[in-house]
Design an enzyme around this catalytic site. Sequence first.
Site, mmCIF file in Angstrom:
data_model
loop_
_atom_site.group_PDB
_atom_site.id
_atom_site.type_symbol
_atom_site.label_atom_id
_atom_site.label_comp_id
_atom_site.label_asym_id
_atom_site.label_seq_id
_atom_site.Cartn_x
_atom_site.Cartn_y
_atom_site.Cartn_z
ATOM 1 C CE LYS A 95 -4.468 0.908 0.140
ATOM 2 N NZ LYS A 95 -5.555 0.081 -0.405
HETATM 3 P P1 NAD Z 1 -12.842 7.730 -2.544
HETATM 4 O O1 NAD Z 1 -11.863 8.752 -2.144
HETATM 5 O O2 NAD Z 1 -13.211 7.607 -3.988
HETATM 6 O O3 NAD Z 1 -14.205 7.924 -1.719
HETATM 7 C C1 NAD Z 1 -14.252 7.979 -0.323
HETATM 8 C C2 NAD Z 1 -15.659 8.429 0.056
HETATM 9 O O4 NAD Z 1 -15.779 8.376 1.483
HETATM 10 C C3 NAD Z 1 -15.970 9.863 -0.355
HETATM 11 O O5 NAD Z 1 -17.322 9.934 -0.782
HETATM 12 C C4 NAD Z 1 -15.797 10.644 0.952
HETATM 13 O O6 NAD Z 1 -16.561 11.845 0.976
HETATM 14 C C5 NAD Z 1 -16.347 9.598 1.916
HETATM 15 N N1 NAD Z 1 -16.038 9.853 3.306
HETATM 16 C C6 NAD Z 1 -14.871 10.224 3.881
HETATM 17 N N2 NAD Z 1 -15.066 10.430 5.185
HETATM 18 C C7 NAD Z 1 -16.378 10.160 5.435
HETATM 19 C C8 NAD Z 1 -17.223 10.188 6.569
HETATM 20 N N3 NAD Z 1 -16.792 10.645 7.723
HETATM 21 N N4 NAD Z 1 -18.521 9.796 6.478
HETATM 22 C C9 NAD Z 1 -19.014 9.419 5.318
HETATM 23 N N5 NAD Z 1 -18.282 9.387 4.190
HETATM 24 C C10 NAD Z 1 -16.989 9.758 4.250
HETATM 25 O O7 NAD Z 1 -12.278 6.325 -2.002
HETATM 26 P P2 NAD Z 1 -12.688 4.865 -2.464
HETATM 27 O O8 NAD Z 1 -11.730 4.404 -3.496
HETATM 28 O O9 NAD Z 1 -14.166 4.820 -2.726
HETATM 29 O O10 NAD Z 1 -12.340 4.022 -1.150
HETATM 30 C C11 NAD Z 1 -13.252 3.875 -0.069
HETATM 31 C C12 NAD Z 1 -12.823 2.692 0.777
HETATM 32 O O11 NAD Z 1 -12.802 1.503 -0.037
HETATM 33 C C13 NAD Z 1 -11.410 2.779 1.375
HETATM 34 O O12 NAD Z 1 -11.405 2.092 2.607
HETATM 35 C C14 NAD Z 1 -10.565 2.026 0.369
HETATM 36 O O13 NAD Z 1 -9.355 1.549 0.924
HETATM 37 C C15 NAD Z 1 -11.522 0.906 0.038
HETATM 38 N N6 NAD Z 1 -11.258 0.203 -1.221
HETATM 39 C C16 NAD Z 1 -11.180 0.880 -2.395
HETATM 40 C C17 NAD Z 1 -10.960 0.180 -3.571
HETATM 41 C C18 NAD Z 1 -10.939 0.852 -4.922
HETATM 42 O O14 NAD Z 1 -10.861 0.135 -5.934
HETATM 43 N N7 NAD Z 1 -11.049 2.155 -5.008
HETATM 44 C C19 NAD Z 1 -10.785 -1.208 -3.529
HETATM 45 C C20 NAD Z 1 -10.895 -1.870 -2.315
HETATM 46 C C21 NAD Z 1 -11.139 -1.145 -1.167
#
Ligand code: NAD
Length: 425
Positions: A116
């Site tokens: 990561k």
């Molecule tokens: P992103 O940055 O695209 O979106 C994150 C979202 O969470 C945004 O809408 C943000 O406003 C919201 N957020 C942040 N703080 C918040 C809060 N206090 N309450 C409610 N919403 C809140 O990120 P992402 O890629 O969607 O990743 C989200 C999660 O999924 C992370 O834990 C990431 O590690 C995990 N993840 C992502 C992927 C991927 O392919 N992008 C794959 C596996 C896991």
Amino acid sequence: MSATTVTTPQELATANPLDDARAQLRAAVELLGYDEGTYAMLATPRREVTVGIPLRRDDGSQEVFVGHRVQHNFSRGPAKGGVRFSEHVDLDEVRALAMWMTWKCALLDVPYGGAKGGVRIDPRRYSPSELERVTRRYTSEILPVIGPDKDIPAPDIGTDERTMAWMMDTYSVSCGYTVPGVVTGKPIALGGSRGRASSTSRGVVHIALAAMESRGLTPARTSAAVQGFGKVGRGVARFLADAGVRVRAVSDVHGAIVADEGIDIPALEAHVDATGSVVGFSGAETLEESLLELDVDVLVPAAVEGVLTAENAPRVKARIVVEGANGPTSPEADMILEANDVLVVPDILANAGGVVVSYFEWAQANQTYWWSEAEVERRLAERMLTTWEQVNSYAGTRRLSLRSAAMAMAVERVVTAHGLRGLYP
Ligand code: NAD
């Protein structure tokens, strides 16, 4: 939770995510009967790189950011994992996320270890050209340890396909030729895979629907709440609604909204595209209570880690929690939810669709041969649902939670690979 005063997951979190990740590992090692040396080997990342990233801002001033790349394990193949741009990034968080990637890749049987990366920066405060300079400098600083056979970054919180295009270009320029396989989650025009952008969300929904079926819930009779409306949460809300599930509430960092009859997700997406937030959507009310404690059947935390804690877990009313985010549930919360008969589908299974299609993207890039979107989605569904069956059967025969089963299966695969390779020197 209101539109103006949001308790952030970082405020809610009581524990360091690395403590949570190590506690989960400890439990798996004990279950499998491995010794302390095996625990120590798996608890310690193989390699960590911390770099300073100087930026000349558009106004001529200078700032320096700190970035990390942690490679937790290589026993089953090159390291793999996203890059996070967030003001909350710290080394322990990156270590935890790298460890979870190792288990996820092993569980889904993709031939990778775990890694990561993260840069401590709030990307919303910088212009696209500033973010490009930060991305390129970060890439050039970690360049010696990444590559298609070494470690393959991908998007995570605060990064996207544009970030991956800059990383790929920076790496390729340094090599003198184009290396599409150095990152995944690239734009399709640069060798990205069809179906990659939606893959994590699609995978979460495949698993959510399977979990619902296992609890006798049909989509038409199921309500859901989704925390986070980014790359993962937005697609989860859309695909759940497409499947006929009533998505009652969603949130983002700015606030949360609720509509008891179900939110019109395409209309909400148009609102978010226009305004940058779910807040103020005319088809819903502001949600005043915590979304995590709402009376719904399925809860999908899809924002950040550490949101379900010993403090709020007793008030969770959902029957099923599907972890779209990495590490949203602390070990204490896990125990409380299990005691309350809440089915928790762990992150390393539920959100693995992204790394599965990243693997497909890498395989396509290495072969310079492209699959159709239907082909990608067929293979994704097959891999997710096969793993779901395997984890359920492992859990059922041993009377384990899905997390304990998934962790044990993953840790065992990594230990087997490590044992076959032997310890050098
Ligand atoms: P992103 O940055 O695209 O979106 C994150 C979202 O969470 C945004 O809408 C943000 O406003 C919201 N957020 C942040 N703080 C918040 C809060 N206090 N309450 C409610 N919403 C809140 O990120 P992402 O890629 O969607 O990743 C989200 C999660 O999924 C992370 O834990 C990431 O590690 C995990 N993840 C992502 C992927 C991927 O392919 N992008 C794959 C596996 C896991």
